[in-house]
Design an enzyme around this catalytic site. Sequence first.
Site, PDB file in Angstrom:
ATOM      1  N   SER A   1       0.808  -1.207   0.000  1.00  0.00           N
ATOM      2  CA  SER A   1       0.000   0.000   0.000  1.00  0.00           C
ATOM      3  C   SER A   1       0.849   1.268   0.000  1.00  0.00           C
ATOM      4  CB  SER A   1      -0.946  -0.044   1.211  1.00  0.00           C
ATOM      5  OG  SER A   1      -1.907   0.968   1.154  1.00  0.00           O
TER       6      SER A   1
ATOM      7  N   ASP B   1      -2.467   6.249  -3.451  1.00  0.00           N
ATOM      8  CA  ASP B   1      -1.295   5.633  -2.822  1.00  0.00           C
ATOM      9  C   ASP B   1      -0.794   4.497  -3.696  1.00  0.00           C
ATOM     10  OD1 ASP B   1      -3.386   3.897  -2.350  1.00  0.00           O
ATOM     11  OD2 ASP B   1      -2.699   3.317  -0.354  1.00  0.00           O
TER      12      ASP B   1
ATOM     13  N   ASP C   1      -1.107   1.315  -3.964  1.00  0.00           N
ATOM     14  CA  ASP C   1      -2.009   0.319  -4.567  1.00  0.00           C
ATOM     15  C   ASP C   1      -3.355   0.921  -4.938  1.00  0.00           C
ATOM     16  OD1 ASP C   1      -2.948   0.591  -1.964  1.00  0.00           O
ATOM     17  OD2 ASP C   1      -3.537  -1.508  -1.795  1.00  0.00           O
TER      18      ASP C   1
ATOM     19  N   ASP D   1      -5.903   2.262  -3.412  1.00  0.00           N
ATOM     20  CA  ASP D   1      -7.163   2.097  -2.689  1.00  0.00           C
ATOM     21  C   ASP D   1      -7.413   3.272  -1.752  1.00  0.00           C
ATOM     22  OD1 ASP D   1      -5.317   1.587  -0.690  1.00  0.00           O
ATOM     23  OD2 ASP D   1      -6.178  -0.348  -0.086  1.00  0.00           O
TER      24      ASP D   1
END
Length: 445
Positions: free
Chosen positions: A102, A241, A243, A245
Site C-alpha cells: 500500500s 497511494d 495500490d 485504494d
Amino acid sequence: MARKYFGTDGIRGLTNIAPMTAAMAMKVGMAAGAHFRRGDHRHRVVIGKDTRLSGYMLESAMVAGFTSVGMDVTLVGPMPTPAVAMLTHSMRADMGVMISASHNPFADNGIKLFGPDGYKLSDVDEMAIEALIADDVPLAPAAQIGRARRVEDARGRYINSAKATFPSELTLDGLRIVVDCANGAAYNVAPSALWELGADVVAIGVEPNGKNINDGCGSTAPQLLRETVVASGAQIGIALDGDADRLIVVDEAGRVVDGDQLMATIAMGWARRGLLKNGNLVATVMSNLGLERYLAEHGLGLVRTKVGDRYVLEAMRTRGCNVGGEQSGHIILSDYATTGDGLVAALQILAEIVRAGRPASEVLHRFDPLPQVLKNVRFAGGKPLDDARVQAVIADAEAELNGKGRLVIRPSGTEPVIRVMAEGDDPAQVEAVVDRICDAVRAAV
C-alpha cells in the site's frame, strides 16, 4: 487465538525478512489454494501487484504455491487493489491476491487476499489459512498441477468499470486535473480513465522504477501535488497511494482535503439525491469529531468502527450502508466496489464539483475539524495499556474531555506502538491530555 501473520490488512513486512520472504509467499499460496479448493471444477486465482521491485519475486513464489496445489493462476500485472477485487469476482475466480504494501516504502511488501465475492477475507478464513501454513499441505498429483497465464486486457476491464461509476449525464470536459499515482499500481489506469472522461490530465508519479513507489509522492506525501496544482492552474489534484485504494485531494489553492471531508461531500451529495442508504456514514474511531457534528446537523448519522477498512466494510454490510471509509482516504462505495477504490471515489468527488459548478475549495471543505493530536509511544513488549497507573490516567483524561472532545488509545496492528489520539474544542487541553497519557505509558514500559 491471536493471528501470527495476518494484520489489519493482510500480511506485511520488510522484504526478504520473515514473514515477507519468497518461501513464505509460496506457503501462503499453497495454504490459501488448499483452503479455497472447494468442488471438482478447475480452480483459479487472480494475482495482481503494485510496482515494487520485490513484486516479481513474490509473484513467482505465489504462482509456484498455487499451482502446486492444483490452482490455475491468472496474472494481471501492476493493477490497483480494487481492480484485483473486481476482476476476482467478474472472472469467477475462486480467490484473488494483491501483492502490495500500500502506502509503505518500496522495501516493504505485503499480501492481501480476496474471496470469490471480491471481499477481503474474514478473520475465520485468515485463521484457517494460518493453520494450513503451519501444516503440510497436500500437493496435487502431477497431472493436476495448475497452469499460469497472463491476461492482457485487465487494465481495459478496470478502466471501463471505473468509468461506468461516473454519472453518464456529466463530463469532465474543460476540467484540468493533476493526478499523482505515487509511481504505483494506478500509474497507467488512472490518467487514462480521467482523460477518456474528457479531462485535461496532468499526470505525475507515473514513472515507476521498482524503488520509487510512494517516494515523495502520492497520498502520504502531497506536497508535490500541491505545487503542481498551483503551478499548472489546475482546478483540482488527486493523489492515490501505492495500490490506489486510498484517495487524498488538493483543491485549486493547493490545500489538502482529507478523507473525512471527502466522505462528508459524497455522503451529502448522495443523500440529496436519495442514494445514501440507511442515513448513515461509516467511519473509524480516528475520524474527526467535526465530521460527526456536521453530519448530525444535516440529519445524518456516523457509525464508528475499529481502525481498518475491513472493519468499516463489515459494519457497512451489517447495517446496510453504502458509504464508508477512513480519514486517511480509504473510501468504500459499496454500490460500486467491494473495497476502497481511490479512482472511483475521485470520480464521485469530481461529479459533485461538476454538478455544483463551483471551485473545489468551496465544494470540498465541509466543516472545520476539531484540533486533533496523535502521538505514538514505542514499547519493547508486554501490555502497557493493562497497567493500573496508565488506566487511571486515561480515566482522568476521559472525564476531563467529557462532552468537549474524544480520546482514542489503541495498540498498532502492524508495529509495537501505542497510538494516543485526542481531539476537542480546546487545542491546549488536547495536547496536555495526550502528553500525560504518553508519559504514563512510557513509565509503564
